[in-house]
Design a protein around this motif. Structure first.
Motif, PDB file in Angstrom:
ATOM      1  N   HIS A  40       7.544   4.358 -12.114  1.00 46.54           N
ATOM      2  CA  HIS A  40       6.890   3.063 -12.323  1.00 46.54           C
ATOM      3  C   HIS A  40       7.897   1.925 -12.192  1.00 46.54           C
ATOM      4  CE1 HIS A  40       4.894  -0.224 -14.476  1.00 46.54           C
ATOM      5  NE2 HIS A  40       3.799   0.308 -13.968  1.00 46.54           N
ATOM      6  N   GLN A  41       9.058   2.091 -12.788  1.00 43.08           N
ATOM      7  CA  GLN A  41      10.091   1.056 -12.724  1.00 43.08           C
ATOM      8  C   GLN A  41      10.546   0.834 -11.282  1.00 43.08           C
ATOM      9  OE1 GLN A  41      13.576   1.821 -15.085  1.00 43.08           O
ATOM     10  NE2 GLN A  41      14.651   0.029 -14.332  1.00 43.08           N
ATOM     11  N   GLU A  42      10.743   1.930 -10.543  1.00 43.20           N
ATOM     12  CA  GLU A  42      11.173   1.812  -9.155  1.00 43.20           C
ATOM     13  C   GLU A  42      10.099   1.121  -8.306  1.00 43.20           C
ATOM     14  OE1 GLU A  42      13.276   4.625  -5.759  1.00 43.20           O
ATOM     15  OE2 GLU A  42      12.365   5.558  -7.511  1.00 43.20           O
ATOM     16  N   MET A  43       8.829   1.431  -8.573  1.00 45.65           N
ATOM     17  CA  MET A  43       7.749   0.766  -7.845  1.00 45.65           C
ATOM     18  C   MET A  43       7.771  -0.733  -8.134  1.00 45.65           C
ATOM     19  SD  MET A  43       3.596   1.171  -7.889  1.00 45.65           S
ATOM     20  CE  MET A  43       3.460   0.454  -9.507  1.00 45.65           C
ATOM     21  N   ASP A  44       7.937  -1.114  -9.412  1.00 40.78           N
ATOM     22  CA  ASP A  44       7.987  -2.534  -9.761  1.00 40.78           C
ATOM     23  C   ASP A  44       9.120  -3.254  -9.037  1.00 40.78           C
ATOM     24  OD1 ASP A  44       5.788  -2.415 -11.399  1.00 40.78           O
ATOM     25  OD2 ASP A  44       6.943  -2.315 -13.271  1.00 40.78           O
ATOM     26  N   GLU A  45      10.304  -2.622  -9.018  1.00 43.78           N
ATOM     27  CA  GLU A  45      11.457  -3.236  -8.349  1.00 43.78           C
ATOM     28  C   GLU A  45      11.213  -3.403  -6.856  1.00 43.78           C
ATOM     29  OE1 GLU A  45      14.657  -0.603  -9.354  1.00 43.78           O
ATOM     30  OE2 GLU A  45      14.690  -1.238 -11.458  1.00 43.78           O
ATOM     31  N   ARG A  46      10.657  -2.366  -6.239  1.00 46.14           N
ATOM     32  CA  ARG A  46      10.409  -2.427  -4.796  1.00 46.14           C
ATOM     33  C   ARG A  46       9.274  -3.389  -4.451  1.00 46.14           C
ATOM     34  NH1 ARG A  46      11.751   3.075  -1.892  1.00 46.14           N
ATOM     35  NH2 ARG A  46      13.475   3.771  -3.174  1.00 46.14           N
ATOM     36  N   LEU A  47       8.254  -3.451  -5.323  1.00 43.62           N
ATOM     37  CA  LEU A  47       7.180  -4.424  -5.091  1.00 43.62           C
ATOM     38  C   LEU A  47       7.739  -5.842  -5.125  1.00 43.62           C
ATOM     39  CD1 LEU A  47       4.139  -3.021  -7.092  1.00 43.62           C
ATOM     40  CD2 LEU A  47       4.270  -3.394  -4.624  1.00 43.62           C
ATOM     41  N   ARG A  91       0.829  -1.206   0.000  1.00 41.77           N
ATOM     42  CA  ARG A  91       0.000   0.000   0.000  1.00 41.77           C
ATOM     43  C   ARG A  91       0.863   1.255   0.000  1.00 41.77           C
ATOM     44  NH1 ARG A  91      -1.116   3.862   3.129  1.00 41.77           N
ATOM     45  NH2 ARG A  91      -0.111   2.950   4.933  1.00 41.77           N
ATOM     46  N   ARG A  92       1.905   1.279   0.826  1.00 41.84           N
ATOM     47  CA  ARG A  92       2.790   2.450   0.884  1.00 41.84           C
ATOM     48  C   ARG A  92       3.496   2.686  -0.441  1.00 41.84           C
ATOM     49  NH1 ARG A  92       6.804   3.134   5.442  1.00 41.84           N
ATOM     50  NH2 ARG A  92       7.094   5.050   4.267  1.00 41.84           N
ATOM     51  N   LEU A  93       3.930   1.626  -1.104  1.00 43.39           N
ATOM     52  CA  LEU A  93       4.590   1.768  -2.404  1.00 43.39           C
ATOM     53  C   LEU A  93       3.610   2.293  -3.451  1.00 43.39           C
ATOM     54  CD1 LEU A  93       6.776  -1.453  -2.474  1.00 43.39           C
ATOM     55  CD2 LEU A  93       7.592   0.911  -2.406  1.00 43.39           C
ATOM     56  N   GLN A  94       2.405   1.791  -3.452  1.00 48.47           N
ATOM     57  CA  GLN A  94       1.401   2.259  -4.410  1.00 48.47           C
ATOM     58  C   GLN A  94       1.065   3.727  -4.177  1.00 48.47           C
ATOM     59  OE1 GLN A  94      -1.565  -0.751  -3.620  1.00 48.47           O
ATOM     60  NE2 GLN A  94      -0.943  -1.968  -5.400  1.00 48.47           N
ATOM     61  N   GLU A  95       0.959   4.141  -2.926  1.00 47.83           N
ATOM     62  CA  GLU A  95       0.678   5.545  -2.628  1.00 47.83           C
ATOM     63  C   GLU A  95       1.851   6.437  -3.011  1.00 47.83           C
ATOM     64  OE1 GLU A  95      -0.701   5.978   1.401  1.00 47.83           O
ATOM     65  OE2 GLU A  95      -2.566   4.913   0.958  1.00 47.83           O
ATOM     66  N   ALA A  96       3.078   5.959  -2.806  1.00 47.02           N
ATOM     67  CA  ALA A  96       4.262   6.741  -3.200  1.00 47.02           C
ATOM     68  C   ALA A  96       4.301   6.912  -4.714  1.00 47.02           C
ATOM     69  CB  ALA A  96       5.537   6.057  -2.708  1.00 47.02           C
ATOM     70  N   TYR A  97       3.908   5.878  -5.438  1.00 46.63           N
ATOM     71  CA  TYR A  97       3.847   5.978  -6.897  1.00 46.63           C
ATOM     72  C   TYR A  97       2.743   6.944  -7.317  1.00 46.63           C
ATOM     73  CZ  TYR A  97       2.934   4.776 -11.745  1.00 46.63           C
ATOM     74  OH  TYR A  97       2.707   4.850 -13.090  1.00 46.63           O
ATOM     75  N   ALA A  98       1.556   6.840  -6.687  1.00 44.59           N
ATOM     76  CA  ALA A  98       0.429   7.721  -7.016  1.00 44.59           C
ATOM     77  C   ALA A  98       0.780   9.181  -6.754  1.00 44.59           C
ATOM     78  CB  ALA A  98      -0.809   7.325  -6.216  1.00 44.59           C
TER      79      ALA A  98
END
Length: 180
Positions: A35-42, A22-29
């Motif tokens: 997007h790439q950083e979110m994918d890597e962290r997810l 949830r925190r990663l998705q909110e940071a992306y939003a």
């Protein structure tokens, strides 16, 4: 002398993993990460086995603000918020038989993601969101009537993100974007 259990890394639980996602998705939003950083962290979070591995994936994120939670409850009658009211991070609205009207078009919205949780019996609800808002109501369960929502024709980057969830009995939810 320390015990063996103190030396072992703490294993990550599903609740902690879900919170990290949830925190990663909110940071992306909020455009804090790409997007790439979110994918890597997810990927890091979903494959993590220890608390330290999850914390490493979240380390460079901005500190999470402790958003406010507010609950509005009425057995009967009308629940209405409009004008320049401050929208909490989490808003829970409960009504057995009344009407609900939330107008966020001129509200003070300080969070990139707003969660509105509805628990309504037979009354109907209307939510007016800012013109550039992104609306998600996939987690809303309706009884007899479907939700009425027409997304805007021209989408910009979309701020803020409004997530509507909860349960509506026999009433209908209408979501619309402000014209200005």
């Amino acid at each position: 002398m320390s015990s063996l259990s103190e030396d072992l890394p703490r294993r990550v639980g599903e609740d902690e993993r879900d919170e990290a996602v949830r925190r990663l998705q909110e940071a992306y939003a909020a455009e804090h990460i790409s997007h790439q950083e979110m994918d890597e962290r997810l990927d890091q979070v979903l494959t993590a086995t220890t608390h330290d591995q999850v914390e490493a994936a979240l380390a460079a994120l901005p500190r999470e603000e402790q958003g406010t939670t507010a609950t509005i409850t009425a057995a009967t009658g009308r629940i209405e918020r409009r004008g320049a009211w401050r929208v909490p991070r989490h808003l829970k609205v409960e009504s057995a038989f009344g009407k609900v009207r939330l107008d966020l078009s001129r509200a003070v919205i300080e969070h990139p993601v707003i969660d509105i949780e509805l628990h309504l019996g037979t009354g109907r609800a209307s939510i007016t969101v800012p013109r550039d808002a992104v609306v998600d109501f996939d987690d809303l369960h309706t009884g007899l009537k479907d939700t009425r929502y027409t997304p805007p024709r021209h989408r910009g980057p979309g701020r803020p993100r409004i997530r509507v969830s909860g349960v509506m009995g026999m009433g209908r939810l209408r979501i619309r974007h402000a014209r200005r």
